[in-house]
Design an enzyme around this catalytic site. Sequence first.
Site, short mmCIF file in Angstrom:
data_model
loop_
_atom_site.label_atom_id
_atom_site.label_comp_id
_atom_site.label_asym_id
_atom_site.label_seq_id
_atom_site.Cartn_x
_atom_site.Cartn_y
_atom_site.Cartn_z
N ASN A 13 -57.78 -44.81 2.09
CA ASN A 13 -59.37 -44.97 1.55
C ASN A 13 -59.62 -43.56 1.24
OD1 ASN A 13 -60.59 -47.66 2.05
ND2 ASN A 13 -59.53 -47.41 3.83
N MET A 80 -60.87 -43.20 14.07
CA MET A 80 -60.73 -44.08 15.13
C MET A 80 -61.29 -43.70 16.22
SD MET A 80 -59.25 -46.30 13.37
CE MET A 80 -58.73 -47.69 14.40
N ARG A 81 -62.50 -42.96 16.25
CA ARG A 81 -63.23 -42.58 17.06
C ARG A 81 -64.69 -42.61 17.07
NH1 ARG A 81 -60.58 -39.63 21.25
NH2 ARG A 81 -58.42 -39.13 20.36
N ILE A 83 -68.31 -41.48 17.01
CA ILE A 83 -68.97 -40.25 16.67
C ILE A 83 -69.97 -40.01 17.50
CG2 ILE A 83 -70.34 -39.67 14.58
CD1 ILE A 83 -67.63 -40.06 13.71
N HIS A 99 -65.40 -50.86 7.04
CA HIS A 99 -65.09 -51.76 8.27
C HIS A 99 -64.37 -52.94 7.62
CE1 HIS A 99 -64.25 -53.32 12.12
NE2 HIS A 99 -64.77 -54.39 11.70
C1 GRF Z 1 -59.58 -49.27 7.03
O1 GRF Z 1 -58.99 -50.76 7.05
C2 GRF Z 1 -60.86 -49.16 7.39
O2 GRF Z 1 -61.61 -50.37 6.88
C3 GRF Z 1 -60.57 -49.04 8.87
O3 GRF Z 1 -59.63 -48.16 9.11
C4 GRF Z 1 -58.72 -48.61 7.87
C5 GRF Z 1 -58.28 -47.31 7.43
O4 GRF Z 1 -57.11 -47.35 6.41
N1 GRF Z 1 -61.89 -48.46 9.27
P1 GRF Z 1 -56.75 -45.90 5.74
O5 GRF Z 1 -56.27 -44.67 7.02
O6 GRF Z 1 -57.96 -45.37 4.96
O7 GRF Z 1 -55.54 -46.30 4.94
#
Ligand code: GRF
Length: 307
Positions: A13, A80-81, A83, A99
């Site tokens: 992303n 993944m934390r 905030i 999400h």
């Molecule tokens: C994505 O599916 C996003 O929606 C979620 O974590 C994933 C991140 O993927 N929050 P990437 O690291 O951007 O490939």
Amino acid sequence: MKIIVFASGRGSNFEALIKASQKFNSYNIVGLICDKECPAMDIARKNNIPVSLINAKDANSIITAVKNYSPDYIFLAGYMRIIPSEFIDAYPLRVVNIHPSLLPAFTGKDAILQAWNAKVKTTGVTIHYVNDKLDNGPIIKQKQISVPERTLPDGLQRLETKIHETEHELYPLVAHELSSTPFDTLLISRCLLGENVRYDGGNKYSNRAETAFKNFKGNKVKVCPEIEAGFPTPRDPITDENREVLKEVEVASKKFIEKKLNTSKKILAILKDRSPSCGVKSGQGVFTSMLYNKFGEDVLIVSEEEL
Ligand code: GRF
């Protein structure tokens, strides 16, 4: 517009945001903050974007690092934390998350798998502002995706691919929309700024509402429908017995909207919740319903509780 990204993983992303920034030319990715070594850092280096590695619990260091970039928005892309709430206090309604489900369904980890296991026919992608609760916060944009046939051996994999493709389109689009057609008006309930306008004196001052108000660059409008309708403070609360006063609130609100919001194109409104006049959910408060009627999708209403 300047955007700083937070990531902990693959960074697809993050990469999609960088690529689209060259196409849209409306926002710049000015930095990446990670909580651990991860592939997203290599993407940043390849694109000459400065990276900082900061412990996710160290709110002060995160705030200091982000301040140095003076970003307009902070986009979480697979960070993944949780905030720290001190961070949200400093940047209310400026931290955005993506999400992989149609929130409020399937919060937390493995949302795609959760949806698959729950055998739903439709899932999707949500982009929302971040608050203190997990995958909560006001929704900016959502897109539905139909779940592939369950009998397909690679059904789950196909769903994952569809979700990620959608994410890579939608996240840059939101960055572009916030940058090129930003909210030009911030409308805010007076009581959330601590003004003594409530019948019970219980003004729910919100530090985040005040910070959002102070930092907003466009047109700033304070509102209290009862005061507009000429009610004194303190006054009796609106109950089922004296509900007819809402008619006066309605007339005054209409005038207020015509006078104060007639040049607004896109409104971000932070409103008092659970009030028959302001209220937030459609149909709950007369003022809120009128805003939805007039501005439709061009108003994003945030309740004090979602902030
Ligand atoms: C994505 O599916 C996003 O929606 C979620 O974590 C994933 C991140 O993927 N929050 P990437 O690291 O951007 O490939």
